[in-house]
Design an enzyme around this catalytic site. Structure first.
Site, PDB file in Angstrom:
ATOM      1  N   CYS A  77       0.835  -1.203   0.000  1.00 38.51           N
ATOM      2  CA  CYS A  77       0.000   0.000   0.000  1.00 38.51           C
ATOM      3  C   CYS A  77       0.876   1.262   0.000  1.00 38.51           C
ATOM      4  CB  CYS A  77      -0.979  -0.057   1.173  1.00 38.51           C
ATOM      5  SG  CYS A  77      -2.340   1.107   1.027  1.00 38.51           S
ATOM      6  N   HIS A 175      -3.907  -5.029  -0.158  1.00 37.67           N
ATOM      7  CA  HIS A 175      -3.486  -5.580   1.127  1.00 37.67           C
ATOM      8  C   HIS A 175      -3.556  -7.107   1.061  1.00 37.67           C
ATOM      9  CE1 HIS A 175      -3.121  -1.914   3.535  1.00 37.67           C
ATOM     10  NE2 HIS A 175      -4.030  -1.432   2.707  1.00 37.67           N
ATOM     11  N   GLU A 177      -2.661  -9.183   3.164  1.00 36.40           N
ATOM     12  CA  GLU A 177      -3.046  -9.716   4.481  1.00 36.40           C
ATOM     13  C   GLU A 177      -4.545  -9.628   4.716  1.00 36.40           C
ATOM     14  OE1 GLU A 177      -1.772  -6.806   3.860  1.00 36.40           O
ATOM     15  OE2 GLU A 177      -2.375  -5.281   5.315  1.00 36.40           O
TER      16      GLU A 177
END
EC number: 4.3.2.10
Lengths: 200, 251
Positions: A77, A175, A177
């Site tokens: 990001c 992202h 994750e």
């Protein structure tokens, strides 16, 4: 494998640590240059505003360290954006690793872009086992322009860089994750990257 | 193309889910983490946890829960309920929440929006607005919709955007609990007047309601609780129906 997540006070880094743990690895958080240099894999996160994040990076001296790293580095990001030449946000000079500028989305669109969008034109081992058009989770107001180092694209009013690579440096706008199973696979692919990979 | 989001909302009290949920396959129906994992696997795009506990230990209990969710769940989640300071937000984000949602505290102290946006970035600040149409005018309500104000919904929403909120979660008190559909007229006005994403909340009863709120209400995301908790609607079926109706979703 020693995995270090660069901790310079910007963003939600717990989630990245937890995602790595779900993959069966342990990551440590550090802002120590020697610790970072000795890692096998480095993750450079970032959430928030570009100029204040860059200030935090400079105050720790890490702005000088990151571009010299030899092991695989993944910017996520804002981390990826700060690795570019220039960020329009806060008129910020980036680390200059990726040769691209970061600019704001057109005002015709809702900004920030929040949600799940597709990645395509995938060309990197980062995307082994990932289908063209896979969905990933994105939250951002500024985007990296398409360039020679782009390894994945996304469309939001404009076609832009959602992943980028130069030598041992990787960046993803989304992202991993938070991008469900596909995101974890991409993160795992990064952890399995060996030295001196090139763009396919 | 950016897809429309489906967001189940879980009410939390003292670290446990409150409203009865009808998941027979759950080992512990009161465990928010287990429920969150099931929703993540079933195709939910995000989750919202709304904490309604009012105990002294609230902050610590919630932080623990957030951490446990972040450890297990690989989709984004928002935490709301009684958040009133920069410190509250800091604790939740540090424990792994992706976004926080503020409501009454933003109305009482609008500068809080600016402070939070400056410190943590707009992307993680959702402002929840509960409003009710009274004599034709949409008025903001506080304390879970119980206390009316004389603040106009659309003016407040505009101010919230200008102060730096990343998105707005709009709950219509006229529609909430009715299962007769979302407040699509008001939503469409919000969505066209504002330049940040709008989450529709209140009134979901069937799949057509979701289609309507995305198409007529121009919502960017739709939130619901009971239709998902009681398995009246399966998220996968809902998304297939939305796609058949030309609404872009993640499937």
């Amino acid at each position: 494998m020693k995995i270090v997540i660069i901790d310079y006070g910007a963003g939600n880094i717990q989630s990245i640590k937890f995602a790595i743990k779900r993959l069966g690895y342990e990551a440590i958080l550090s802002s120590d240059a020697e610790e970072i240099k000795s890692a096998d894999k480095v993750i450079f996160p970032g959430v928030g505003e570009a100029s204040s994040a860059m200030k935090m990076l400079k105050s720790t001296g890490l702005d000088k360290v990151i571009p010299t790293l030899k092991q695989p580095v993944l910017g996520i990001c804002l981390g990826m954006q700060l690795m570019c030449t220039y960020c329009e946000e806060g008129d910020t000079d980036g680390l200059g690793i990726f040769h691209a500028d970061v600019v704001k989305f057109d005002n015709q669109l809702k900004v920030p872009q929040i949600g799940w969008n597709k990645i395509y034109d995938l060309r990197s081992e980062l995307f082994t086992g990932i289908s063209e058009g896979e969905f990933v989770y994105l939250v951002h107001s500024f985007y990296v322009k398409e360039c020679a180092e782009t390894i994945a694209s996304t469309e939001y009013g404009v076609e832009y860089t959602s992943a980028i690579q130069k030598d041992n440096f990787y960046g993803v706008q989304f992202h991993p994750e938070k991008s469900s199973d596909a995101g974890e696979k991409i993160l795992e692919n990064f952890l399995k990257v060996t030295q001196s990979n090139t763009v396919k | 193309m950016l897809t429309k989001r489906i967001i189940p909302c879980l009410d939390i009290k003292d670290g446990r889910t409150v409203k009865g949920v009808n998941f027979i396959d759950l080992r512990d129906a009161g465990d928010p983490v287990e429920l969150a994992e099931i929703y993540a696997k079933s195709g939910a795009d995000e989750l919202v946890f709304l904490d309604i506990s009012a105990t002294e230990e609230k902050r610590k209990t919630l932080a623990n829960l957030v951490r446990r969710v972040a450890e297990k769940v690989n989709i984004p989640f928002t935490v709301g309920g009684g958040i009133s300071s920069v410190e509250d937000v800091d604790i939740l984000l540090k424990n792994g929440a992706d976004k926080v949602s503020i409501n009454s505290s933003a109305v009482k102290n609008p500068d809080l929006i600016n402070e939070l946006a400056a410190k943590f970035g707009s992307q993680c600040i959702t402002v929840a607005i509960d409003a009710k149409q009274v004599n034709g005018e949409w008025l903001v309500h506080l304390v879970g919709g119980k206390v009316p104000t004389d603040i106009n919904l659309f003016q407040w929403a505009k101010e919230v955007e200008e102060r730096g909120a990343g998105e707005i979660l709009f709950t219509s008190m006229n529609n909430d609990g009715t299962k007769e559909g979302f407040a699509n007229e008001a939503l469409a006005v919000l969505s066209s007047e504002l330049n940040i994403p709008i989450i529709a909340s209140g009134g979901a009863g069937n799949m057509q309601h979701f289609c309507d709120t995305f198409i007529e209400g121009k919502a960017d995301a739709a939130l619901a609780a009971s239709v998902f908790h009681f398995k009246e609607i399966e998220i996968k079926d809902l998304k297939e129906e939305l796609r058949r109706n030309g609404v872009e979703v993640r499937l």
